[in-house]
Write an enzyme that holds these catalytic residues in place. Sequence first.
Site, PDB file in Angstrom:
ATOM      1  N   HIS A   1      43.957 -12.622  -3.346  1.00  0.00           N
ATOM      2  CA  HIS A   1      44.682 -11.299  -3.436  1.00  0.00           C
ATOM      3  C   HIS A   1      43.664 -10.496  -2.406  1.00  0.00           C
ATOM      4  O   HIS A   1      44.262  -9.375  -1.970  1.00  0.00           O
ATOM      5  CB  HIS A   1      44.618 -10.764  -4.823  1.00  0.00           C
ATOM      6  CG  HIS A   1      45.131  -9.326  -4.959  1.00  0.00           C
ATOM      7  ND1 HIS A   1      46.066  -8.785  -4.303  1.00  0.00           N
ATOM      8  CD2 HIS A   1      44.402  -8.448  -5.532  1.00  0.00           C
ATOM      9  CE1 HIS A   1      46.361  -7.585  -4.805  1.00  0.00           C
ATOM     10  NE2 HIS A   1      45.105  -7.293  -5.500  1.00  0.00           N
TER      11      HIS A   1
ATOM     12  N   HIS B   1      48.593  -8.696 -15.622  1.00  0.00           N
ATOM     13  CA  HIS B   1      48.927  -9.648 -14.617  1.00  0.00           C
ATOM     14  C   HIS B   1      47.261 -10.184 -14.124  1.00  0.00           C
ATOM     15  O   HIS B   1      46.265  -9.728 -14.557  1.00  0.00           O
ATOM     16  CB  HIS B   1      49.427  -9.301 -13.339  1.00  0.00           C
ATOM     17  CG  HIS B   1      48.545  -7.973 -12.676  1.00  0.00           C
ATOM     18  ND1 HIS B   1      48.746  -6.604 -13.069  1.00  0.00           N
ATOM     19  CD2 HIS B   1      47.768  -8.047 -11.549  1.00  0.00           C
ATOM     20  CE1 HIS B   1      47.961  -5.995 -12.210  1.00  0.00           C
ATOM     21  NE2 HIS B   1      47.322  -6.518 -11.320  1.00  0.00           N
TER      22      HIS B   1
ATOM     23  N   HIS C   1      37.379  -6.000  -6.812  1.00  0.00           N
ATOM     24  CA  HIS C   1      38.366  -6.821  -6.010  1.00  0.00           C
ATOM     25  C   HIS C   1      37.407  -7.347  -4.743  1.00  0.00           C
ATOM     26  O   HIS C   1      37.081  -8.703  -4.690  1.00  0.00           O
ATOM     27  CB  HIS C   1      39.609  -5.942  -5.262  1.00  0.00           C
ATOM     28  CG  HIS C   1      40.620  -5.664  -6.236  1.00  0.00           C
ATOM     29  ND1 HIS C   1      40.558  -4.628  -6.995  1.00  0.00           N
ATOM     30  CD2 HIS C   1      41.694  -6.150  -6.404  1.00  0.00           C
ATOM     31  CE1 HIS C   1      41.686  -4.601  -7.907  1.00  0.00           C
ATOM     32  NE2 HIS C   1      42.575  -5.440  -7.496  1.00  0.00           N
TER      33      HIS C   1
ATOM     34  N   HIS D   1      51.604  -8.306  -8.667  1.00  0.00           N
ATOM     35  CA  HIS D   1      50.509  -7.412  -9.673  1.00  0.00           C
ATOM     36  C   HIS D   1      51.119  -6.424 -10.307  1.00  0.00           C
ATOM     37  O   HIS D   1      50.993  -5.357 -10.097  1.00  0.00           O
ATOM     38  CB  HIS D   1      49.422  -7.005  -8.629  1.00  0.00           C
ATOM     39  CG  HIS D   1      48.909  -8.211  -8.039  1.00  0.00           C
ATOM     40  ND1 HIS D   1      47.495  -8.734  -8.379  1.00  0.00           N
ATOM     41  CD2 HIS D   1      49.249  -8.809  -6.597  1.00  0.00           C
ATOM     42  CE1 HIS D   1      47.418  -9.773  -7.438  1.00  0.00           C
ATOM     43  NE2 HIS D   1      48.270  -9.745  -6.292  1.00  0.00           N
TER      44      HIS D   1
END
Length: 259
Positions: A80, A74, A209, A70
């Site tokens: 992840h 990216h 995320h 990362h």
Amino acid sequence: MSGVLDRLIHELSAGALQVIDLSRPLGPETAVIELPPPFAPSPGVTVEEISHYDERGPAWYWNRLAFGEHTGTHFDAPIHWITGRELPDNACDTIPADRFLGTACVLDVTAEVATDPDFLLVPPLIEAWESDHGRIPAGAWVLLRTGWSERTDPAAFLNVGEDGPHSPGFHPAAVELLARERDVLGLGVETVGTDAGQAGSFEPPFPAHTIMHGAGKFGLASLCNLDRLPPTGAILIAAPLKIVNGSGSPARVLAIVPA
């Protein structure tokens, strides 16, 4: 060659379409995300020469590279984040290649970020954008244009204070709307990561995320040249390296836009 592909090549050759590079250069000067102890830090970029038309290789030049997945511009794969670890086809080598392409919706908040580096995109702003440009379609990349890529100094780009980094991003409710109700392909930002600088204190923490990858969606970070894209109508190509079980990868992110 099919008529569609013939037209694409013709339009590119004729200059009716152009390719915009949304990627920052990747090298030893590339700024990387800073994590506080006890978390393991991401390494910077190391370039070590293998040979350069010399006794180590008289006719060729190449380098050995070392960097975290990362780093720089990216791609974030679902694996992840812990919320995406059990999903099928969640890594760089197993994601179907056709999922690396999608239409781009560009939301411009540069004016707001100019006066507030912690600015967050909230659902009413998404709905206001949709009233002007139409509903964000399923399978689209949503790109947040903030002007942050103009910060060429690494310290200003990371913008870390005593209380942690300060950079713009998405409110948790906005991430929920985009992931669940709009079913987007992923989020793209100009900052070092897809979450806002202070997102560790959000509920849930790091929603770009936690929510996105839990829903099997992707992320793109450290983009540039978003000012050259229209609000709608661009096609985005964002392909990571095919790293086995890779959680992400530096990427050359390209957009095809009307000239």
